[in-house]
Design a protein around this motif. Structure first.
Motif: not given
Length: 258
Positions: A217-237
């Motif tokens: 959400v922070a990346l989308i709000a900052l315009g650094r990431h598109e809503r439908r673009k994949h984010i690598p989930f492994g690091p967060f897990l």
């Protein structure tokens, strides 16, 4: 002696971090991690031992190759330092359960490598994931037996199976949102969280989802990431699991009122 355990594990972690840099660079390129010896990726010159001292070599060389002068990414010492710090924290956490400490160190090293590779490639390669499991789980079994906690290993397998089942269902429902690499990783996370308690499985995995959602959400709000673009989930897990392995007990105690 948590302090001594942390110091020894931290120094060992710096060395392991240097090896993880090799894994992170070579595995996605389908190269051997044992041959050839470490070399500069720019000029291909074999590196001397003095050029492979974790963190210190990079600082003394001012982030440049000794032979060709090409810049060396700051990520190399960052991975070494991160691994050292995590190993120190794990060493302190399991100082009183020393027989399972090697298993958690192997698990931690695997999470560092997998997380960085996932950030680079959006993949959690089996060439890393399977060896981590084949090394860390037998160590956990042996450590559990020596600690007299064989029941905890049974709970660990149950936690791994439960996590795998939940993630598999999510993958079936939304394969684009949950890759199968994350499903495989969830089994290991569930095992090492489950060895501690069932609540650690729940909260550790939930923390991973929470971290991913907040950062996304922070990346989308900052315009650094598109809503439908994949984010690598492994690091967060991985971050969620390590959070509750290292410092999650007070939160679990607060939840249960103990």
């Amino acid at each position: 002696m948590p302090g001594l355990s942390a110091a020894i594990c931290g120094l060992f972690g710096l060395l392991i971090g240097s090896f993880l840099n090799v894994v992170i660079w070579r595995v996605p390129r389908n190269e051997s991690i044992v041959a050839p010896p470490s070399h500069c990726p720019s000029c291909d010159t074999r590196l001397a031992a003095r050029d492979n001292v974790p963190v210190l070599s990079w600082v003394l060389l001012r982030g440049k190759c000794r032979y060709c002068g090409v810049g060396i990414s700051a990520r190399y010492p960052a991975v070494e330092l991160l691994t050292g710090l995590l190993f120190a924290a794990v060493g302190a956490r399991f100082a009183d359960e020393a027989w399972v400490l090697p298993a958690y160190l192997a698990f931690t090293a695997g999470l560092v490598a997998l997380s960085v590779i996932d950030l680079d490639t959006f993949l959690l390669p089996n060439r890393v994931l399977y060896p981590v499991g084949f090394i860390s789980l037998p160590l956990l079994l042996a450590g559990s037996a020596l600690e007299g906690e064989i029941g905890a290993f049974g709970r660990a397998l149950g936690g791994g199976a439960a996590a795998f089942a939940v993630f598999y269902v999510i993958h079936i429902i939304s394969p684009r949102g949950m890759g199968f690499g994350d499903v495989r990783l969830s089994f290991l996370l569930g095992c090492f969280l489950g060895w501690i308690s069932w609540l650690h499985v729940f909260f550790g995995l939930f923390a991973g989802f929470l971290y991913g959602a907040v950062v996304g959400v922070a990346l989308i709000a900052l315009g650094r990431h598109e809503r439908r673009k994949h984010i690598p989930f492994g690091p967060f897990l991985a971050a969620g699991a390590m959070t509750f392995i290292l410092v999650g007990q007070p939160l679990v105690d607060a939840y249960t009122g103990t």
